[in-house]
Motif scaffolding. Structure first.
Motif, PDB file in Angstrom:
ATOM      1  N   SER A 106      88.477  53.985 -43.414  1.00 33.95           N
ATOM      2  CA  SER A 106      89.575  54.699 -42.751  1.00 33.95           C
ATOM      3  C   SER A 106      89.506  54.515 -41.240  1.00 33.95           C
ATOM      4  O   SER A 106      90.517  54.225 -40.590  1.00 33.95           O
ATOM      5  N   LEU A 107      88.326  54.701 -40.672  1.00 37.16           N
ATOM      6  CA  LEU A 107      88.169  54.517 -39.232  1.00 37.16           C
ATOM      7  C   LEU A 107      88.537  53.092 -38.819  1.00 37.16           C
ATOM      8  O   LEU A 107      89.201  52.870 -37.802  1.00 37.16           O
ATOM      9  N   THR A 108      88.103  52.130 -39.624  1.00 33.43           N
ATOM     10  CA  THR A 108      88.390  50.730 -39.317  1.00 33.43           C
ATOM     11  C   THR A 108      89.883  50.439 -39.368  1.00 33.43           C
ATOM     12  O   THR A 108      90.451  49.811 -38.462  1.00 33.43           O
ATOM     13  N   LEU A 109      90.558  50.891 -40.431  1.00 30.70           N
ATOM     14  CA  LEU A 109      91.984  50.621 -40.578  1.00 30.70           C
ATOM     15  C   LEU A 109      92.815  51.326 -39.516  1.00 30.70           C
ATOM     16  O   LEU A 109      93.783  50.758 -38.991  1.00 30.70           O
ATOM     17  N   ILE A 110      92.460  52.564 -39.198  1.00 25.46           N
ATOM     18  CA  ILE A 110      93.202  53.303 -38.177  1.00 25.46           C
ATOM     19  C   ILE A 110      93.089  52.606 -36.821  1.00 25.46           C
ATOM     20  O   ILE A 110      94.079  52.386 -36.120  1.00 25.46           O
ATOM     21  N   TYR A 111      91.868  52.239 -36.458  1.00 25.04           N
ATOM     22  CA  TYR A 111      91.642  51.566 -35.171  1.00 25.04           C
ATOM     23  C   TYR A 111      92.361  50.216 -35.136  1.00 25.04           C
ATOM     24  O   TYR A 111      93.056  49.885 -34.160  1.00 25.04           O
ATOM     25  N   GLN A 118      99.221  46.982 -34.068  1.00 22.73           N
ATOM     26  CA  GLN A 118     100.366  47.783 -33.636  1.00 22.73           C
ATOM     27  C   GLN A 118     101.682  47.328 -34.274  1.00 22.73           C
ATOM     28  O   GLN A 118     102.620  46.906 -33.577  1.00 22.73           O
ATOM     29  N   PRO A 119     101.795  47.415 -35.601  1.00 19.24           N
ATOM     30  CA  PRO A 119     103.063  47.063 -36.257  1.00 19.24           C
ATOM     31  C   PRO A 119     104.127  48.113 -35.967  1.00 19.24           C
ATOM     32  O   PRO A 119     103.827  49.200 -35.461  1.00 19.24           O
ATOM     33  N   ASP A 120     105.361  47.793 -36.306  1.00 21.96           N
ATOM     34  CA  ASP A 120     106.456  48.739 -36.076  1.00 21.96           C
ATOM     35  C   ASP A 120     106.237  50.034 -36.853  1.00 21.96           C
ATOM     36  O   ASP A 120     106.581  51.118 -36.382  1.00 21.96           O
ATOM     37  N   LYS A 121     105.688  49.909 -38.067  1.00 21.53           N
ATOM     38  CA  LYS A 121     105.376  51.071 -38.898  1.00 21.53           C
ATOM     39  C   LYS A 121     103.875  51.094 -39.148  1.00 21.53           C
ATOM     40  O   LYS A 121     103.296  50.071 -39.522  1.00 21.53           O
ATOM     41  N   TRP A 122     103.246  52.246 -38.956  1.00 20.09           N
ATOM     42  CA  TRP A 122     101.788  52.323 -39.095  1.00 20.09           C
ATOM     43  C   TRP A 122     101.324  51.983 -40.506  1.00 20.09           C
ATOM     44  O   TRP A 122     100.182  51.549 -40.702  1.00 20.09           O
ATOM     45  N   TYR A 123     102.194  52.119 -41.495  1.00 20.39           N
ATOM     46  CA  TYR A 123     101.829  51.858 -42.885  1.00 20.39           C
ATOM     47  C   TYR A 123     102.339  50.497 -43.362  1.00 20.39           C
ATOM     48  O   TYR A 123     102.416  50.246 -44.564  1.00 20.39           O
ATOM     49  N   PRO A 125     103.026  47.501 -45.127  1.00 16.95           N
ATOM     50  CA  PRO A 125     102.260  46.935 -46.245  1.00 16.95           C
ATOM     51  C   PRO A 125     101.714  45.540 -45.960  1.00 16.95           C
ATOM     52  O   PRO A 125     100.615  45.191 -46.419  1.00 16.95           O
ATOM     53  N   GLN A 126     102.453  44.741 -45.217  1.00 19.11           N
ATOM     54  CA  GLN A 126     102.044  43.373 -44.924  1.00 19.11           C
ATOM     55  C   GLN A 126     100.685  43.317 -44.248  1.00 19.11           C
ATOM     56  O   GLN A 126      99.919  42.361 -44.442  1.00 19.11           O
ATOM     57  N   TYR A 127     100.353  44.339 -43.475  1.00 17.79           N
ATOM     58  CA  TYR A 127      99.085  44.359 -42.754  1.00 17.79           C
ATOM     59  C   TYR A 127      98.071  45.315 -43.375  1.00 17.79           C
ATOM     60  O   TYR A 127      96.895  44.970 -43.543  1.00 17.79           O
ATOM     61  N   VAL A 128      98.507  46.509 -43.710  1.00 22.17           N
ATOM     62  CA  VAL A 128      97.578  47.547 -44.142  1.00 22.17           C
ATOM     63  C   VAL A 128      96.931  47.218 -45.491  1.00 22.17           C
ATOM     64  O   VAL A 128      95.712  47.384 -45.666  1.00 22.17           O
ATOM     65  N   ILE A 230      84.953  43.793 -40.864  1.00 22.80           N
ATOM     66  CA  ILE A 230      84.021  43.797 -41.997  1.00 22.80           C
ATOM     67  C   ILE A 230      82.623  44.197 -41.535  1.00 22.80           C
ATOM     68  O   ILE A 230      81.948  45.021 -42.173  1.00 22.80           O
ATOM     69  N   ALA A 231      82.167  43.627 -40.428  1.00 25.49           N
ATOM     70  CA  ALA A 231      80.827  43.924 -39.927  1.00 25.49           C
ATOM     71  C   ALA A 231      80.682  45.409 -39.599  1.00 25.49           C
ATOM     72  O   ALA A 231      79.693  46.061 -39.994  1.00 25.49           O
ATOM     73  N   PHE A 232      81.662  45.958 -38.885  1.00 26.00           N
ATOM     74  CA  PHE A 232      81.596  47.375 -38.526  1.00 26.00           C
ATOM     75  C   PHE A 232      81.628  48.266 -39.763  1.00 26.00           C
ATOM     76  O   PHE A 232      80.825  49.195 -39.906  1.00 26.00           O
ATOM     77  N   THR A 233      82.551  47.986 -40.666  1.00 26.89           N
ATOM     78  CA  THR A 233      82.697  48.821 -41.852  1.00 26.89           C
ATOM     79  C   THR A 233      81.463  48.770 -42.731  1.00 26.89           C
ATOM     80  O   THR A 233      80.996  49.793 -43.241  1.00 26.89           O
ATOM     81  N   ASN A 234      80.919  47.576 -42.938  1.00 24.43           N
ATOM     82  CA  ASN A 234      79.723  47.442 -43.775  1.00 24.43           C
ATOM     83  C   ASN A 234      78.542  48.218 -43.204  1.00 24.43           C
ATOM     84  O   ASN A 234      77.816  48.899 -43.936  1.00 24.43           O
TER      85      ASN A 234
END
Length: 258
Positions: A106-111, A118-123, A125-128, A230-234
């Motif tokens: 969650s921290l990784t995806l939010i950051y 910085q997509p137009d929509k925070w959710y 799908p193409q990126y998240v 990946i490195a941070f999350t792992n």
């Protein structure tokens, strides 16, 4: 640059021929992998076909509930698989694994989503969804390695741990060495991948972008982002999991209960 060449059913059938040859080679050499290869082939086709339709449906919906829902499903499956690979008998193992992977991803995806892409929509799908799937999959593997290594080492070192406790060490101090070793073991594959990426291996994510016609430099930039997430999350997932596990090994009197 040429547009992506689409694959039809004939092309996929020709791709399946690879597995037919692999099964034949296994039978010829009497390796005994025929059934496993056939099962893996069938599951790969079925699971990816279903995933394709599900992703197409979610992209069409384009709602935060759908995006968060699929990520929650992936997270839960990852947590169950990780729990099963570590030890089902440890109290609160599934919530512990689920929480560790959830917090780190969650921290990784939010950051990454809000501050970097910085997509137009925070959710979006193409990126998240792709980022979430990649990060969750890697966190699952790292957590499983760290957890299994930590539990196995603690089980094999009970006398040494009890000696530390008898000399006045706290539970955290008594298992600190084993916790560090477990985290290092889980992080070795990530480090090895980072050290040779682009030299020995062409990463899957970058290869996919190149196949889809993306600019090579842009594909490389996204791959750099992927590797760092990946490195941070792992690392965070394994730290959280091993810290939580260390508390499950002792009772309220700070006595080892493994």
């Amino acid at each position: 640059m040429q547009d992506l060449i689409k694959l039809d059913f004939v092309d996929l059938a020709l791709a399946v021929a690879f597995m037919g040859v692999a099964i034949g080679l296994s039978a010829w050499e009497k390796i005994g992998l025929e059934l496993s290869l056939a099962l893996a082939t069938g599951r790969t086709i079925l699971q990816l076909a279903v995933l394709g339709y599900v992703m197409e449906f979610i992209f069409a919906l384009d709602t935060p509930l759908a995006v968060l829902g699929i990520l929650a499903v992936i997270l839960t499956i990852s947590a169950v698989v990780t729990r099963n690979r570590i030890d089902k008998k440890i109290p609160q193992m599934l919530p512990l694994v689920w929480g560790s992977i959830f917090i780190s991803t969650s921290l990784t995806l939010i950051y990454t989503t809000l501050l970097i892409i910085q997509p137009d929509k925070w959710y979006e799908p193409q990126y998240v969804i792709p980022l979430g799937g990649i990060v969750l999959g890697n966190a699952m593997n790292a957590a499983a390695i760290a957890g299994e290594r930590f539990v196995t080492t603690v089980d094999a070192s009970q006398l040494e741990i009890e000696t530390h406790l008898s000399l006045g060490a706290t539970p955290g101090q008594a298992v600190a060495k084993y916790r560090r070793e477990a985290v290092r073991a889980a992080f070795i594959p990530t480090l090895n991948q980072m050290l040779v990426i682009g030299l020995v291996t062409l990463p899957t994510f970058m290869s996919g972008q190149l196949l889809s016609g993306e600019n090579a430099r842009e594909a490389a930039s996204y791959q750099i982002l992927i590797m760092f997430t990946i490195a941070f999350t792992n690392l965070l997932a394994t730290l959280l999991l091993t810290r939580g596990l260390s508390r499950q090994f002792f009772n309220s009197a700070a006595q080892l209960i493994r």
